[in-house]
Scaffold this active site. Structure first.
Site, PDB file in Angstrom:
ATOM      1  N   SER A 112       0.793  -1.252  -0.089  1.00  0.00           N
ATOM      2  CA  SER A 112      -0.165  -0.006  -0.080  1.00  0.00           C
ATOM      3  C   SER A 112       0.833   1.238   0.169  1.00  0.00           C
ATOM      4  O   SER A 112       1.927   1.412   0.789  1.00  0.00           O
ATOM      5  CB  SER A 112      -0.833  -0.068   1.222  1.00  0.00           C
ATOM      6  OG  SER A 112      -1.734   1.151   1.255  1.00  0.00           O
ATOM      7  N   GLY A 113       0.525   2.194  -0.908  1.00  0.00           N
ATOM      8  CA  GLY A 113       1.380   3.485  -0.986  1.00  0.00           C
ATOM      9  C   GLY A 113       2.444   3.245  -1.847  1.00  0.00           C
ATOM     10  O   GLY A 113       3.193   4.264  -2.007  1.00  0.00           O
ATOM     11  N   THR A 117      -1.576   2.583  -8.074  1.00  0.00           N
ATOM     12  CA  THR A 117      -2.600   3.416  -8.891  1.00  0.00           C
ATOM     13  C   THR A 117      -2.249   4.425  -9.595  1.00  0.00           C
ATOM     14  O   THR A 117      -2.591   4.643 -10.803  1.00  0.00           O
ATOM     15  CB  THR A 117      -3.589   3.923  -7.639  1.00  0.00           C
ATOM     16  OG1 THR A 117      -3.999   2.690  -6.850  1.00  0.00           O
ATOM     17  CG2 THR A 117      -4.914   4.692  -8.272  1.00  0.00           C
ATOM     18  N   ASN A 162      -1.100   5.317   3.007  1.00  0.00           N
ATOM     19  CA  ASN A 162      -1.436   6.068   1.728  1.00  0.00           C
ATOM     20  C   ASN A 162      -2.558   7.044   1.787  1.00  0.00           C
ATOM     21  O   ASN A 162      -3.753   6.716   2.250  1.00  0.00           O
ATOM     22  CB  ASN A 162      -1.692   4.856   0.620  1.00  0.00           C
ATOM     23  CG  ASN A 162      -1.713   5.726  -0.727  1.00  0.00           C
ATOM     24  OD1 ASN A 162      -1.538   6.885  -0.769  1.00  0.00           O
ATOM     25  ND2 ASN A 162      -1.952   4.847  -1.577  1.00  0.00           N
ATOM     26  N   SER A 165      -5.667   5.616  -0.862  1.00  0.00           N
ATOM     27  CA  SER A 165      -5.248   4.012  -0.671  1.00  0.00           C
ATOM     28  C   SER A 165      -6.569   3.413  -1.387  1.00  0.00           C
ATOM     29  O   SER A 165      -7.729   3.779  -1.106  1.00  0.00           O
ATOM     30  CB  SER A 165      -5.131   3.463   0.628  1.00  0.00           C
ATOM     31  OG  SER A 165      -4.810   2.272   0.685  1.00  0.00           O
ATOM     32  N   SER A 166      -6.064   2.644  -2.238  1.00  0.00           N
ATOM     33  CA  SER A 166      -7.466   2.047  -3.143  1.00  0.00           C
ATOM     34  C   SER A 166      -7.830   0.837  -2.008  1.00  0.00           C
ATOM     35  O   SER A 166      -7.118   0.135  -1.400  1.00  0.00           O
ATOM     36  CB  SER A 166      -6.817   1.006  -4.214  1.00  0.00           C
ATOM     37  OG  SER A 166      -6.099   2.105  -4.970  1.00  0.00           O
ATOM     38  N   GLU A 392      -0.997  -4.870   3.096  1.00  0.00           N
ATOM     39  CA  GLU A 392      -0.877  -3.642   4.342  1.00  0.00           C
ATOM     40  C   GLU A 392      -0.864  -4.214   5.569  1.00  0.00           C
ATOM     41  O   GLU A 392      -1.585  -5.540   5.645  1.00  0.00           O
ATOM     42  CB  GLU A 392      -1.923  -2.641   4.079  1.00  0.00           C
ATOM     43  CG  GLU A 392      -3.401  -3.232   4.138  1.00  0.00           C
ATOM     44  CD  GLU A 392      -4.471  -2.241   3.992  1.00  0.00           C
ATOM     45  OE1 GLU A 392      -4.192  -1.317   3.311  1.00  0.00           O
ATOM     46  OE2 GLU A 392      -5.484  -2.514   4.247  1.00  0.00           O
TER      47      GLU A 392
HETATM   48  N1  LIG Z   1       5.287   8.136  -9.631  1.00  0.00           N
HETATM   49  C1  LIG Z   1       4.951   8.863  -8.946  1.00  0.00           C
HETATM   50  N2  LIG Z   1       5.436  10.256  -8.952  1.00  0.00           N
HETATM   51  C2  LIG Z   1       5.132  10.754  -7.736  1.00  0.00           C
HETATM   52  N3  LIG Z   1       4.588  10.437  -6.612  1.00  0.00           N
HETATM   53  C3  LIG Z   1       3.887   9.111  -6.784  1.00  0.00           C
HETATM   54  C4  LIG Z   1       4.177   8.390  -7.746  1.00  0.00           C
HETATM   55  N4  LIG Z   1       3.746   7.009  -7.575  1.00  0.00           N
HETATM   56  C5  LIG Z   1       3.054   7.387  -6.229  1.00  0.00           C
HETATM   57  N5  LIG Z   1       3.377   8.369  -5.709  1.00  0.00           N
HETATM   58  C6  LIG Z   1       2.766   8.971  -4.640  1.00  0.00           C
HETATM   59  O1  LIG Z   1       2.380   7.986  -3.674  1.00  0.00           O
HETATM   60  C7  LIG Z   1       1.136   8.103  -3.283  1.00  0.00           C
HETATM   61  C8  LIG Z   1       0.482   6.710  -3.367  1.00  0.00           C
HETATM   62  O2  LIG Z   1       0.470   6.007  -4.394  1.00  0.00           O
HETATM   63  P1  LIG Z   1      -0.710   5.267  -4.950  1.00  0.00           P
HETATM   64  O3  LIG Z   1      -1.986   5.770  -4.558  1.00  0.00           O
HETATM   65  O4  LIG Z   1      -0.440   4.862  -6.359  1.00  0.00           O
HETATM   66  O5  LIG Z   1      -0.317   3.869  -4.254  1.00  0.00           O
HETATM   67  P2  LIG Z   1      -0.836   2.603  -4.125  1.00  0.00           P
HETATM   68  O6  LIG Z   1       0.099   1.772  -4.307  1.00  0.00           O
HETATM   69  O7  LIG Z   1      -2.143   2.534  -5.174  1.00  0.00           O
HETATM   70  O8  LIG Z   1      -1.493   2.370  -2.985  1.00  0.00           O
HETATM   71  P3  LIG Z   1      -2.782   1.351  -2.357  1.00  0.00           P
HETATM   72  O9  LIG Z   1      -2.397  -0.062  -2.463  1.00  0.00           O
HETATM   73  O10 LIG Z   1      -2.845   1.702  -0.797  1.00  0.00           O
HETATM   74  O11 LIG Z   1      -3.892   1.661  -3.142  1.00  0.00           O
HETATM   75  C9  LIG Z   1       0.520   8.882  -4.331  1.00  0.00           C
HETATM   76  O12 LIG Z   1      -0.896   9.454  -3.681  1.00  0.00           O
HETATM   77  C10 LIG Z   1       1.586  10.061  -4.865  1.00  0.00           C
HETATM   78  O13 LIG Z   1       1.518  11.038  -3.835  1.00  0.00           O
HETATM   79 MG   LIG Z   2      -4.040   2.097  -5.070  1.00  0.00          MG
END
Ligand SMILES: Nc1ncnc2c1ncn2[C@@H]1O[C@H](COP(=O)(O)OP(=O)(O)OP(=O)(O)O)[C@@H](O)[C@H]1O
Ligand SMILES: [Mg+2]
Length: 1030
Positions: A112-113, A117, A162, A165-166, A392
């Site tokens: 997560s984070g 996404t 996050n 977070s999805s 997570e």
């Molecule tokens: N390529 C990137 N460039 C800049 N910031 C990023 C990038 N990827 C992620 N982030 C930062 O990290 C945060 C979390 O990313 P994201 O929501 O994609 O995580 P996730 O893997 O989907 O987590 P979850 O499993 O909780 O959904 C984003 O809101 C952003 O602030």
């Molecule tokens: Mg996500």
């Protein structure tokens, strides 16, 4: 030029910014791996490859690497030619799909984070820009892009890990037609974390949409929904005590979501129903219950909230109230209402809130799918994007984390299977010896969770379904019974002394692939059952809110069979997902978190190391390198390195494999350093490749100069050829144009000539279409020529252009007109003097024309006023005749009456008389009244005879004179003396009266010499020639 640099940068920049592909690491130690990641991360290089797998390290800051320029750079470029990027992977998947015409999916995993996404959004944006587009496709594209904000608003929330977070799993198919146009999309959603609607841990929030509505909606809408603009007023929003966080702008996000809803075809009326549901959840959260005297639940007096819920959901308030405080028990044909305790009432309330929110989320996904659906039946290929909730671990982990982590476990299993399988297949396909690599297979954990009858889910279900007093704790006991010796399962009871200290009694711990997670069993049974009391379910089926009505009626209230438990449903949906994915070609993005505190630029080595470990990246790397660090298709390898060998440069005409063999022999590769597969060369050590690459680097500069020179020459030649071709083309075109013009001209001429000839042949006939033009031409021609040849003088009677027959009448009329014009001009042009003279000439003409032979010669002689100057006349004479006006003077020869002796005299004509003057003497005065006649001969002589009345004694008799200006003199005389009738032209001889009664004569004859003499007969003999010569 930039692209060129970047391309070359791929391998050459390896020392400065770490290595872009881990496969090329010289040593495959974890240390080297982490160091490389760190080195690159400190240079903002967040992407690194392991072969075709992309490792992405969350930078927690905006990098300027996602602009349209970057997209352009990566479009259609060979994967390894540019520095690693998510666009390169997306582009490669897309082009492979197009060329191989098969289905693909991109598996994005990480905790997560870690940025899953964000990665999936970047890929979608890349396709939106890079795929061909039309207006129709643009709308599909917009819908795909805009589905994200909507689903994120309803399905994402701030967690401790996050801020976005999805809280649901998402698999999205992007459908492409054979041209590569994105023509449709479809989303599958996986288990939404509904419990968040009614409960949030400290530091976490409910789903974004609630805060967006309260913060962003207009006053009118809030009023309509019975809401106030203050999140603190709603219990469901405040449990985490962080309703407002600086990193989230709910107000702006609200606008984005509203706009996105419109794009995905959810119109205003649906919006109202949708937000009514969201608002109703907030009102539900504020319903509180208090115990009555028997300890049973009654609704607290704030019945306003109940009214709002009933209004917003379009259900009867009474029945709703009943649903929260009583349970309907069906016993045979009877229904009994059993009152609730407060706990039950709260459970019923929360269950309803979760149910309506969860159903609405599914409805949203379905609506979005309808709007993106492609109905064209032709075959499509797809690229699937999998973005699920990441692994997570919280302080307290419950059923939701159990499901989420199980899901991640499954995907890890899929990854292991696919990567190992693919690698093994490649070696087999290429006929290369394969050395198995040791790796941790997490199948044991998957089995622990999902195995039929023996897995945790099976035991949970059993507890949920069995009759009797099953509780969360009895579930735990069952687990302890069944899993006692499992290496990945531990509880307080099963643990050794040390571990026991870290475990509560109600906990069980799983050793996941990604680490240990301790789950608290409280709530597992309820959450797995996810029961909604029947009377409330029935009530929802009657809702006037179309979304609620639709969602609940499809739940089939008629079917009294117990629905499958949540965990079982989830397990089957994951199984289906695995099948979907297994049928496709896989691409992987492994997202790593750089630190736990969302700090930009911070590289937490321990955290990264942990992820590298559990994601199996080292194993993946080892598998990729299993003996061979580098492999490339023969043609591509040859293409890049062919300048290094004279035999392969500039072209290798034979089989690429042979070319590569020749090339590596030339480079001195040792037999154990490489292997030749069926389609690829496999190179064992990176250093071999580096040596080759370095040689290539050196050779490149030299080549570049040669190529440049060659290219310049080629370009100049090409330019010249082009110009020459262009010139020839223009020339040909011009000639063609000229020839066509000429042909047209000739055709026209033939036509005109034909018509001319026809006209000529029929010129005599009446005007017809055939000859009219000819005749017109003839007429015009005649008139033109006539105009050029008109007679210039009035006397010119011969010049007249002879007319064609058709113009003869016109010609005559014109001729007359022209002469009249000439005459008129002439007449206008003459002076009064000339006019007077001409009048005199006219008189002369009436007198002599046709009568006297010398007359025609005289016509041209102009008459003058007088022939003798006044000075030449003796003044005495002038004195004498002063009273009479001298009208005309002329010298004459007077012949004596006797003997005809010639005497030069002056003859002066006055108004009344003619005087013969000899110097100062007037020899004779002839009064006009006494001048009875004047005779001249018809011949060419100049003899004039004045016949004078002889009764007058003073008169001397007739006068015989010779005058050179005979006609002038006589004409003047005839006018002055009015003697026109007295002038006679006589044939033969003239009688003269010399004195009264004495006659003589003048005889005229024609001879060879002009002579005047006295004849023998006493007459004056005048001999003249035929034409008078003077
Ligand atoms: N390529 C990137 N460039 C800049 N910031 C990023 C990038 N990827 C992620 N982030 C930062 O990290 C945060 C979390 O990313 P994201 O929501 O994609 O995580 P996730 O893997 O989907 O987590 P979850 O499993 O909780 O959904 C984003 O809101 C952003 O602030
Ligand atoms: Mg996500």
């Amino acid at each position: 030029m930039q692209v060129q640099l970047d391309m070359e940068g791929a391998l050459t920049a390896r020392d400065r910014v770490g290595i872009q592909d881990f496969v090329l690491l010289d040593e495959t130690t974890e240390e080297a791996f982490i160091n490389n990641l760190k080195k690159r991360f400190s240079n903002d290089l967040i992407y690194t490859y392991i072969g075709t797998l992309l490792v992405s390290l969350n930078p927690y800051k905006e990098l300027d690497i996602y602009n349209s320029k970057q997209m352009d750079i990566y479009m259609g470029v060979n994967f390894f030619e540019l520095p690693p990027h998510i666009y390169a992977l997306a582009d490669n998947a897309y082009h492979t799909m197009l060329t191989e015409y098969n289905n693909h999916f991109i598996l994005i995993s990480g905790e997560s984070g870690a940025g899953k996404t964000e990665a999936s959004k970047k890929i979608l944006q890349y396709y939106a820009v890079s795929c061909p587009s039309t207006t129709l496709l643009n709308t599909v594209r917009d819908k795909m892009l805009m589905s994200n904000p909507v689903l994120e608003a309803f399905g994402n929330a701030k967690t401790l890990k996050n801020d976005n977070s999805s809280r649901f799993g998402k698999y999205m198919d992007i459908q492409f037609d054979s041209q590569g146009d994105a023509v449709g999309g479809h989303i599958l959603n996986y288990l939404l974390e509904k419990s968040r609607v009614v409960h949030q841990n400290h530091g976490e929030r409910n789903f974004h949409i609630f805060y967006q509505l309260v913060e962003g909606a207009g006053d009118e809408l809030l009023q309509q929904l019975g809401l106030e603009r203050d999140c603190q007023l709603y219990k469901y929003l405040t449990q985490g005590e962080c309703a407002i966080v600086p990193s989230i702008n709910d107000k702006n996000d609200w606008k984005t979501v509203k706009n996105a809803l419109q794009v995905v075809n959810i119109d205003e009326s649906y919006n109202n129903h949708l937000f009514s549901i969201v608002a109703s959840v907030l009102h539900l959260g504020n319903l509180t219950f208090s115990p009555d005297s028997k300890g049973l639940a009654t609704l607290r007096s704030n019945s306003d909230e109940l009214q709002w819920v009933s209004n917003l959901l379009g259900v009867d308030a009474e029945k709703l109230h009943e649903g929260f405080t009583f349970r309907k028990i069906e016993a045979k044909n009877d229904q009994i209402l059993s009152p609730f305790t407060i706990d039950h009432a709260i459970y019923a309330r929360d269950a309803l809130a979760k149910a309506i929110y969860g159903q609405t989320f599914t409805w949203l996904v379905n609506r979005i799918n309808e709007s993106m659906e492609n109905t064209d039946p032709s075959r499509k290929t797809v690229i699937g994007l999998l973005d699920i909730y990441g692994f997570e671990v919280f302080y307290v982990n419950s059923f939701e984390q159990f499901c989420i982590n199980y899901c991640n476990e499954k995907l890890q299993q899929l990854f292991i299977q696919l990567t190992l399988k693919a690698e093994q297949e490649e070696y087999e396909a290429e006929g290369i010896e394969w050395e198995p690599v040791q790796f941790f297979n997490n199948k044991i954990i998957c089995d622990l969770v999902e195995e039929k009858h023996r897995g945790i889910i099976a035991i949970l279900d059993e507890e949920c379904l069995r009759p009797g007093d099953a509780t969360d704790l009895t579930f735990l006991e069952r687990l302890e019974d069944k899993m006692a010796n499992h290496p990945h399962f531990v509880t307080h009871k099963l643990a050794d002394k040390m571990t026991r200290k870290t475990l509560e009694r109600g906990d069980f711990r799983l050793l996941h692939y990604a680490g240990e997670v301790t789950y608290c069993v409280v709530g597992f049974l309820d959450k797995n059952n996810d029961l909604l009391y029947r009377n409330i379910k029935d009530l929802m089926c009657q809702s006037k809110n179309v979304i609620i009505q639709k969602c609940f009626s499809t739940l089939d209230p008629g079917n009294r069979k117990r629905p499958e438990t949540v965990a079982t449903q989830f397990k089957s949906s994951l199984l289906k997902l695995t099948e979907i994915l297994m049928a496709k070609e896989a691409w992987y993005i492994r997202c790593l978190k750089s630190n736990e505190s969302k700090q930009k630029g911070q590289f937490d080595e321990a955290l990264v190391r942990h992820q590298v470990k559990y994601l199996g990246l080292m194993e993946h790397l080892r598998v990729r390198r299993a003996g061979f660090a580098y492999r490339r298709k023969y043609d591509i390898f040859l293409q890049r390195y062919k300048p290094l060998c004279p035999a392969t440069w500039p072209h290798w005409r034979g089989d690429p494999a042979d070319g590569v063999e020749v090339l590596v022999q030339h480079l001195g590769y040792l037999p154990n350093e490489y292997k030749m597969g069926r389609t690829k060369i496999f190179i064992r050590h990176p250093r071999t490749l580096y040596a080759t690459e370095d040689a290539f680097e050196r050779c490149k500069h030299e080549l570049a100069t040669r190529l440049q020179a060659k290219y310049k020459g080629y370009k100049a030649k090409g330019e010249f050829r082009k110009q020459k071709e262009a010139a020839t083309k223009i020339e040909t075109c011009w000639r063609g144009v000229q020839a066509r013009k000429e042909r047209e001209k000739r055709a026209w001429a033939v036509k005109v000539i034909k018509q001319f000839i026809k006209g000529y042949m029929t010129r005599g006939q009446a005007k017809t279409t055939d000859n009219s033009e000819y005749l017109a031409f003839v007429r015009q021609n005649f008139l033109n020529r006539l105009k050029e040849n008109l007679p210039k003088t009035v006397l010119d009677k011969t010049t007249w252009y002879s007319p064609p027959p058709v113009c003869s009448e016109t010609s005559e009329i014109l001729r007359k007109l022209h002469y009249r014009l000439l005459v008129r001009k002439y007449v206008r042009g003459i002076t009064p003097q000339r006019k007077a003279q001409l009048q005199l000439k006219l008189v002369a003409s009436t007198l002599f024309k046709g009568k006297k032979e010398s007359y025609p010669q005289s016509i041209a002689q102009p008459f003058v006023d007088t022939r003798i100057n006044e000075q030449d006349i003796n003044p005495r004479v002038i004195q004498m005749i002063r009273n009479e006006h001298i009208k005309y003077t002329v010298p004459v020869i007077k012949y004596d009456r006797n003997g005809f002796k010639p005497r030069p005299r002056q003859l002066i004509l006055t108004q009344t008389a003619a005087y013969v003057v000899d110097d100062a003497k007037i020899k004779q005065r002839v009064l006009y009244t006494s001048l009875k006649g004047i005779s001249v001969s018809s011949l060419t002589d100049a003899i004039v005879v004045f016949h004078i009345t002889c009764e007058d004694p003073k008169q001397k008799g007739d006068l015989v004179m010779q005058c050179d200006y005979l006609f002038e003199f006589l004409t003047k005389l005839s006018v002055i003396a009015n003697k026109r009738d007295a002038i006679h032209v006589v044939q033969g001889s003239i009688k003269i009266e010399v004195q009264a009664g004495k006659e003589n004569g003048v005889d005229f004859s024609i001879g060879p010499e002009p002579m005047v003499y006295k004849g023998k007969n006493g007459h004056l003999m005048v001999v003249t020639t035929r034409t008078r010569t003077r």
